[in-house]
Design a protein around this motif. Structure first.
Motif, PDB file in Angstrom:
ATOM      1  N   GLY A  46       0.792  -1.215   0.000  1.00 17.41           N
ATOM      2  CA  GLY A  46       0.000   0.000   0.000  1.00 17.41           C
ATOM      3  C   GLY A  46       0.825   1.266   0.000  1.00 17.41           C
ATOM      4  O   GLY A  46       0.277   2.365  -0.073  1.00 17.41           O
ATOM      5  N   HIS A  47       2.139   1.113   0.079  1.00 18.65           N
ATOM      6  CA  HIS A  47       3.025   2.271   0.143  1.00 18.65           C
ATOM      7  C   HIS A  47       4.217   2.045  -0.782  1.00 18.65           C
ATOM      8  O   HIS A  47       4.757   0.941  -0.854  1.00 18.65           O
ATOM      9  N   ALA A  48       4.606   3.091  -1.485  1.00 18.12           N
ATOM     10  CA  ALA A  48       5.796   3.046  -2.326  1.00 18.12           C
ATOM     11  C   ALA A  48       6.873   3.937  -1.717  1.00 18.12           C
ATOM     12  O   ALA A  48       6.580   5.039  -1.244  1.00 18.12           O
ATOM     13  N   LEU A  49       8.101   3.449  -1.719  1.00 17.27           N
ATOM     14  CA  LEU A  49       9.244   4.237  -1.268  1.00 17.27           C
ATOM     15  C   LEU A  49      10.006   4.676  -2.510  1.00 17.27           C
ATOM     16  O   LEU A  49      10.723   3.886  -3.125  1.00 17.27           O
ATOM     17  N   ASP A  50       9.793   5.917  -2.909  1.00 16.31           N
ATOM     18  CA  ASP A  50      10.359   6.477  -4.135  1.00 16.31           C
ATOM     19  C   ASP A  50      11.729   7.077  -3.814  1.00 16.31           C
ATOM     20  O   ASP A  50      11.823   8.094  -3.123  1.00 16.31           O
ATOM     21  N   LEU A  51      12.790   6.468  -4.334  1.00 17.79           N
ATOM     22  CA  LEU A  51      14.155   6.896  -4.025  1.00 17.79           C
ATOM     23  C   LEU A  51      14.726   7.853  -5.057  1.00 17.79           C
ATOM     24  O   LEU A  51      15.910   8.172  -5.001  1.00 17.79           O
ATOM     25  N   SER A  52      13.891   8.332  -5.982  1.00 16.65           N
ATOM     26  CA  SER A  52      14.409   9.215  -7.025  1.00 16.65           C
ATOM     27  C   SER A  52      14.849  10.573  -6.475  1.00 16.65           C
ATOM     28  O   SER A  52      15.564  11.314  -7.153  1.00 16.65           O
ATOM     29  N   GLY A  53      14.421  10.903  -5.249  1.00 18.08           N
ATOM     30  CA  GLY A  53      14.872  12.149  -4.640  1.00 18.08           C
ATOM     31  C   GLY A  53      16.303  12.113  -4.171  1.00 18.08           C
ATOM     32  O   GLY A  53      16.899  13.162  -3.890  1.00 18.08           O
ATOM     33  N   LEU A  54      16.883  10.919  -4.070  1.00 14.21           N
ATOM     34  CA  LEU A  54      18.288  10.784  -3.696  1.00 14.21           C
ATOM     35  C   LEU A  54      19.112  10.791  -4.977  1.00 14.21           C
ATOM     36  O   LEU A  54      19.474   9.751  -5.517  1.00 14.21           O
ATOM     37  N   SER A  55      19.393  11.968  -5.483  1.00  8.69           N
ATOM     38  CA  SER A  55      20.034  12.077  -6.788  1.00  8.69           C
ATOM     39  C   SER A  55      21.269  12.947  -6.707  1.00  8.69           C
ATOM     40  O   SER A  55      21.268  13.990  -6.051  1.00  8.69           O
ATOM     41  N   GLY A  56      22.313  12.510  -7.389  1.00 11.76           N
ATOM     42  CA  GLY A  56      23.530  13.304  -7.477  1.00 11.76           C
ATOM     43  C   GLY A  56      24.767  12.435  -7.399  1.00 11.76           C
ATOM     44  O   GLY A  56      24.770  11.388  -6.733  1.00 11.76           O
ATOM     45  N   VAL A  57      25.807  12.842  -8.093  1.00 11.29           N
ATOM     46  CA  VAL A  57      27.086  12.143  -8.049  1.00 11.29           C
ATOM     47  C   VAL A  57      27.884  12.654  -6.864  1.00 11.29           C
ATOM     48  O   VAL A  57      28.108  13.864  -6.724  1.00 11.29           O
ATOM     49  N   ILE A  58      28.292  11.761  -6.003  1.00  9.46           N
ATOM     50  CA  ILE A  58      29.039  12.116  -4.804  1.00  9.46           C
ATOM     51  C   ILE A  58      30.521  12.274  -5.106  1.00  9.46           C
ATOM     52  O   ILE A  58      31.178  13.224  -4.655  1.00  9.46           O
ATOM     53  N   ALA A  59      31.060  11.350  -5.875  1.00  5.99           N
ATOM     54  CA  ALA A  59      32.490  11.398  -6.206  1.00  5.99           C
ATOM     55  C   ALA A  59      32.713  10.682  -7.520  1.00  5.99           C
ATOM     56  O   ALA A  59      32.160   9.607  -7.754  1.00  5.99           O
ATOM     57  N   GLU A  61      36.114   9.756  -9.833  1.00  5.98           N
ATOM     58  CA  GLU A  61      37.570   9.776  -9.925  1.00  5.98           C
ATOM     59  C   GLU A  61      37.969   9.064 -11.223  1.00  5.98           C
ATOM     60  O   GLU A  61      38.228   7.857 -11.218  1.00  5.98           O
ATOM     61  N   PRO A  62      38.001   9.808 -12.336  1.00  5.57           N
ATOM     62  CA  PRO A  62      38.289   9.169 -13.625  1.00  5.57           C
ATOM     63  C   PRO A  62      39.606   8.422 -13.651  1.00  5.57           C
ATOM     64  O   PRO A  62      39.716   7.357 -14.270  1.00  5.57           O
ATOM     65  N   GLU A  63      40.624   8.975 -12.976  1.00  8.50           N
ATOM     66  CA  GLU A  63      41.937   8.315 -12.985  1.00  8.50           C
ATOM     67  C   GLU A  63      41.904   6.999 -12.216  1.00  8.50           C
ATOM     68  O   GLU A  63      42.671   6.075 -12.516  1.00  8.50           O
ATOM     69  N   GLU A  64      41.014   6.900 -11.224  1.00  6.66           N
ATOM     70  CA  GLU A  64      40.893   5.666 -10.432  1.00  6.66           C
ATOM     71  C   GLU A  64      39.812   4.743 -10.972  1.00  6.66           C
ATOM     72  O   GLU A  64      39.597   3.655 -10.441  1.00  6.66           O
ATOM     73  N   LEU A  65      39.088   5.188 -11.995  1.00  2.00           N
ATOM     74  CA  LEU A  65      38.028   4.387 -12.630  1.00  2.00           C
ATOM     75  C   LEU A  65      36.920   4.022 -11.650  1.00  2.00           C
ATOM     76  O   LEU A  65      36.410   2.893 -11.635  1.00  2.00           O
ATOM     77  N   VAL A  66      36.520   5.002 -10.833  1.00  2.00           N
ATOM     78  CA  VAL A  66      35.506   4.763  -9.805  1.00  2.00           C
ATOM     79  C   VAL A  66      34.523   5.929  -9.787  1.00  2.00           C
ATOM     80  O   VAL A  66      34.916   7.095  -9.893  1.00  2.00           O
ATOM     81  N   LEU A  67      33.230   5.599  -9.656  1.00  2.00           N
ATOM     82  CA  LEU A  67      32.199   6.616  -9.513  1.00  2.00           C
ATOM     83  C   LEU A  67      31.272   6.214  -8.372  1.00  2.00           C
ATOM     84  O   LEU A  67      30.857   5.057  -8.273  1.00  2.00           O
ATOM     85  N   THR A  68      30.944   7.188  -7.515  1.00  2.00           N
ATOM     86  CA  THR A  68      29.989   6.982  -6.422  1.00  2.00           C
ATOM     87  C   THR A  68      28.846   7.968  -6.589  1.00  2.00           C
ATOM     88  O   THR A  68      29.075   9.167  -6.763  1.00  2.00           O
ATOM     89  N   ALA A  69      27.613   7.463  -6.542  1.00  2.00           N
ATOM     90  CA  ALA A  69      26.446   8.324  -6.719  1.00  2.00           C
ATOM     91  C   ALA A  69      25.317   7.835  -5.828  1.00  2.00           C
ATOM     92  O   ALA A  69      25.277   6.672  -5.410  1.00  2.00           O
ATOM     93  N   LEU A  70      24.383   8.740  -5.546  1.00  2.00           N
ATOM     94  CA  LEU A  70      23.177   8.358  -4.826  1.00  2.00           C
ATOM     95  C   LEU A  70      22.329   7.451  -5.716  1.00  2.00           C
ATOM     96  O   LEU A  70      22.368   7.540  -6.943  1.00  2.00           O
ATOM     97  N   ALA A  71      21.548   6.587  -5.075  1.00  2.00           N
ATOM     98  CA  ALA A  71      20.864   5.517  -5.809  1.00  2.00           C
ATOM     99  C   ALA A  71      19.837   6.033  -6.808  1.00  2.00           C
ATOM    100  O   ALA A  71      19.579   5.388  -7.825  1.00  2.00           O
TER     101      ALA A  71
END
Length: 396
Positions: A46-59, A61-71
């Motif tokens: 009966g309830h939806a948890l919409d996570l689209s509000g958690l948006s944005g790239v946190i870090a 690092e192209p040289e390290e080949l790593v990306l961290t972002a909100l879900a």
């Protein structure tokens, strides 16, 4: 059913929402953009948890080949950011959606045969379990761990274990060039044998697919639709001079009829990735066809399809060197399709009306020992069953 949507904007608010649901005994449907909502069984909540509000790239690092972002970060944003630095997600995921939805659904495209799946590129996660506990797993480097490899466990869990809030993924340099060898007119068995030969070659093949004549004719790539029959496709990628040299050698070995240049190559593999043209009204298969993906031993693909065709009118094409069979079939074909998997493998229903998905096994039924293990994992993360209950299997 009227669904109330909760839309947190921070990880702390996600924790509060899950704790409320836990205390109230109210199941939650976990959502991002909703683009993958048609995969799996419909969630009765009966309830939806919409996570689209958690948006944005946190870090990033192209040289390290790593990306961290909100879900809830849109994949279009991430793709554009990576493209600006000549990088990409190497497992070739489908377009659209959010990073959390991509990892949760565990999807991968034609390059899976060489680059692995979403699971292989997920390094770390943060989220909230069904116990209402915020936690982190993994990190920003590739390393071995003991116990659960939590990030990999989340990939393909369809939100049944954790409401993801943050994800770290491995990125890689995007290929400078792409070319595809085209072989015309092969039957399924001969085509899969040719794909196997290409994959065993030293030329670093990154895509291997076979489109029977009906599917090839619907391609938006003129060289494929105009082939006059079936089209067998072998892709090579990398630095321009390397691609040109490998294409020349493999074309001679396979006696390919044509070579698709970069633009046509990119276009046809997008079609392969997305199952374009499947169930579009071929002989015996109407536009109401249900779409399946069969994962089988590559050498068994044509025989499996032949067994299915003894009782059903279906359309198919092959990816992953024959190991992935896209299959459009009439409604109510699940028993016949799964009954043909005598050589092993599994069948997943990936497109059907909600009423059908609610009443059938969307994912391949598990043997009891594996189902018991799945129940124990579910109970360890979500003992009250409040996160996407029933999304993968009824009662789980």
């Amino acid at each position: 059913m009227t669904i109330t949507t909760l839309k947190p904007e921070t990880a702390a608010q996600v924790t509060d929402a899950v704790r409320w649901a836990l205390s109230a005994g109210e199941p939650l449907e976990i959502l991002g953009s909703g683009s993958r909502r048609g995969l799996g069984r419909p969630v009765q909540a009966g309830h939806a948890l919409d996570l689209s509000g958690l948006s944005g790239v946190i870090a990033y690092e192209p040289e390290e080949l790593v990306l961290t972002a909100l879900a809830g970060t849109p994949m279009d944003m991430i793709r554009a950011m990576l493209a600006d630095r000549g990088q990409h997600l190497a497992f070739e995921p489908p377009e659209g959606g959010t990073l959390g939805g991509l990892v949760a659904s565990g999807l991968a495209g034609p390059r899976r045969i060489s680059a692995g799946s979403a699971r292989d590129h997920t390094l770390g996660i943060a989220g909230v379990s069904g116990r209402g506990e915020a936690y982190k797993g993994g990190g920003k480097v590739v390393k071995n761990v003991t116990g659960y490899d939590v990030p990999k466990l989340m990939a393909g869990s369809f939100g049944t274990l954790t409401a993801l809030t943050e994800i770290t993924v491995k990125v890689l340099p995007a290929p400078e060039d792409s070319a595809t060898l085209l072989l015309s007119g092969l039957d399924d068995a001969a085509a899969v044998a040719m794909l196997d030969r290409a994959l065993r070659s030293p030329y670093e093949v990154s895509g291997a697919a076979h489109l029977p004549a009906g599917i090839a004719a619907r391609s938006g790539v003129s060289a494929v639709s105009g082939a006059g029959g079936a089209a067998t496709l072998v892709r090579l990628e990398g630095f321009g001079p390397s691609v040109a040299a490998r294409v020349a050698m493999l074309r001679e070995e396979l006696r390919a009829d044509a070579v698709l240049g970069r633009d046509e190559s990119l276009a046809v593999w997008r079609e392969v990735r997305d199952g374009a043209g499947m169930g579009a009204g071929g002989v015996g298969v109407g536009t109401d066809a249900h779409l399946w993906k069969l994962s089988v031993p590559p050498s068994a693909g044509p025989a499996t399809v032949e067994a299915i065709r003894r009782t059903l009118d279906v359309e198919v094409f092959y990816d992953w060197g024959g190991g992935l069979v896209w299959l459009a079939a009439p409604p109510d074909s699940g028993a016949a399709i799964r009954g043909a998997l005598s050589a092993g493998g599994h069948a997943t229903l990936v497109r059907a009306p909600e009423s059908v998905r609610a009443a059938t096994d969307v994912f391949q039924p598990l043997p009891e020992p594996l189902m018991a293990l799945s129940r124990r994992v579910k109970e360890s993360f979500d003992p009250k069953g409040i996160l996407n209950p029933g999304r993968m299997y009824a009662g789980l």
